[in-house]
Design a protein around this motif. Sequence first.
Motif, short mmCIF file in Angstrom:
data_model
loop_
_atom_site.label_atom_id
_atom_site.label_comp_id
_atom_site.label_asym_id
_atom_site.label_seq_id
_atom_site.Cartn_x
_atom_site.Cartn_y
_atom_site.Cartn_z
N ASP A 18 0.87 -1.18 0.00
CA ASP A 18 0.00 0.00 0.00
C ASP A 18 0.91 1.23 0.00
O ASP A 18 1.56 1.54 1.01
CB ASP A 18 -0.91 -0.01 1.23
CG ASP A 18 -1.97 1.07 1.19
OD1 ASP A 18 -1.76 2.08 0.49
OD2 ASP A 18 -2.99 0.91 1.86
N TRP A 19 0.96 1.90 -1.13
CA TRP A 19 1.89 3.02 -1.27
C TRP A 19 1.50 4.21 -0.40
O TRP A 19 2.37 4.98 -0.01
CB TRP A 19 2.00 3.43 -2.74
CG TRP A 19 2.62 2.34 -3.54
CD1 TRP A 19 2.02 1.50 -4.41
CD2 TRP A 19 3.99 1.91 -3.48
NE1 TRP A 19 2.92 0.59 -4.92
CE2 TRP A 19 4.15 0.82 -4.36
CE3 TRP A 19 5.11 2.35 -2.77
CZ2 TRP A 19 5.35 0.16 -4.55
CZ3 TRP A 19 6.31 1.69 -2.97
CH2 TRP A 19 6.42 0.62 -3.84
N TYR A 20 0.23 4.34 -0.06
CA TYR A 20 -0.17 5.43 0.82
C TYR A 20 0.40 5.21 2.23
O TYR A 20 0.94 6.12 2.85
CB TYR A 20 -1.69 5.56 0.89
CG TYR A 20 -2.11 6.80 1.64
CD1 TYR A 20 -2.18 8.02 1.00
CD2 TYR A 20 -2.42 6.75 3.00
CE1 TYR A 20 -2.52 9.17 1.68
CE2 TYR A 20 -2.77 7.89 3.69
CZ TYR A 20 -2.83 9.09 3.03
OH TYR A 20 -3.16 10.22 3.71
N VAL A 21 0.30 3.97 2.71
CA VAL A 21 0.85 3.64 4.04
C VAL A 21 2.36 3.83 4.04
O VAL A 21 2.92 4.46 4.94
CB VAL A 21 0.47 2.20 4.43
CG1 VAL A 21 1.19 1.77 5.70
CG2 VAL A 21 -1.03 2.07 4.61
N SER A 22 3.04 3.29 3.03
CA SER A 22 4.50 3.42 2.97
C SER A 22 4.93 4.88 2.88
O SER A 22 5.87 5.29 3.57
CB SER A 22 5.04 2.66 1.75
OG SER A 22 4.77 1.30 1.87
N GLY A 23 4.23 5.66 2.06
CA GLY A 23 4.58 7.08 1.93
C GLY A 23 4.34 7.86 3.20
O GLY A 23 5.16 8.71 3.59
N ALA A 24 3.23 7.58 3.88
CA ALA A 24 2.93 8.28 5.14
C ALA A 24 3.95 7.93 6.21
O ALA A 24 4.42 8.81 6.94
CB ALA A 24 1.52 7.93 5.61
N LEU A 25 4.32 6.65 6.30
CA LEU A 25 5.32 6.25 7.29
C LEU A 25 6.69 6.81 6.96
O LEU A 25 7.43 7.21 7.86
CB LEU A 25 5.36 4.73 7.42
CG LEU A 25 4.11 4.11 8.05
CD1 LEU A 25 4.16 2.59 7.95
CD2 LEU A 25 3.96 4.54 9.50
N ASP A 26 7.05 6.86 5.69
CA ASP A 26 8.33 7.46 5.29
C ASP A 26 8.36 8.94 5.64
O ASP A 26 9.37 9.46 6.14
CB ASP A 26 8.58 7.29 3.79
CG ASP A 26 9.00 5.88 3.44
OD1 ASP A 26 9.39 5.12 4.35
OD2 ASP A 26 8.93 5.53 2.24
N ALA A 27 7.26 9.64 5.38
CA ALA A 27 7.20 11.07 5.69
C ALA A 27 7.30 11.31 7.19
O ALA A 27 7.89 12.30 7.62
CB ALA A 27 5.91 11.67 5.15
N ALA A 28 6.73 10.40 7.98
CA ALA A 28 6.78 10.54 9.44
C ALA A 28 8.07 9.96 10.02
O ALA A 28 8.27 9.99 11.23
CB ALA A 28 5.57 9.85 10.05
N ARG A 29 8.91 9.40 9.16
CA ARG A 29 10.19 8.79 9.56
C ARG A 29 9.99 7.62 10.53
O ARG A 29 10.71 7.49 11.53
CB ARG A 29 11.15 9.82 10.13
CG ARG A 29 11.50 10.88 9.12
CD ARG A 29 12.44 11.91 9.71
NE ARG A 29 12.54 13.05 8.82
CZ ARG A 29 13.55 13.24 7.99
NH1 ARG A 29 14.51 12.40 7.92
NH2 ARG A 29 13.57 14.30 7.22
N ILE A 30 9.01 6.79 10.20
CA ILE A 30 8.76 5.56 10.95
C ILE A 30 9.05 4.41 9.99
O ILE A 30 8.39 4.29 8.97
CB ILE A 30 7.31 5.48 11.46
CG1 ILE A 30 7.00 6.65 12.39
CG2 ILE A 30 7.06 4.15 12.17
CD1 ILE A 30 5.54 6.75 12.78
#
Length: 189
Positions: free
Chosen positions: A123-135
């Motif tokens: 899920d690219w939305y989940v991956s992108g959100a976690l990358d942006a939050a540095r998790i």
Amino acid sequence: MELAIILMILLIVVAAAAIKLSDVGLTFPFSKKTNLYTPAERKFLQMLDMAVGDQYRIICRVRLSDIVSIRPNTSVKVSRSAMAQAATKQLDFVLCQKDTMSPVVAVDLVSVEAERSYKAQRDWYVSGALDAARIPHIRIKAKASYKPQEIRDCIHAKLAPLRFQQPQEPLVRGTLNNDKAPLRRPVAA
């Protein structure tokens, strides 16, 4: 007078029917689940618990919106849309610091039996959100058995880049003082 009695009876029948129909909306059609987790999730949770030990606290089935927040100065429209979409996404496990409960790493258990199975596709939305939050986000394939060391190595490999980004104290401090003579290279033996 007869018309008034007929209207009263009709009103009572309509009220009784309305009350009966509204009772259907008030009942709670729930029963207790026999298992909170699937057998694969339960087995993985046990191995994950053995792998991280006392280092982290494991939280299960966490909404993405629970561990990320909107950056300041984000427009209202964008923030509402992002949080609405994040609220629909769910992570299988989140490892948190024991003392502060701040998220350290998100773990998803991926079923690869079929191409359309649960979380088989990233899920690219989940991956992108976690990358942006540095998790960091770890996706581990579901399998019949796990070894705690495999899971521990996977977690440490994902966390290693984060640990080395922040400068830390050197492992060995120099002993050079201004009072002493400068250190010289050792002479070959």
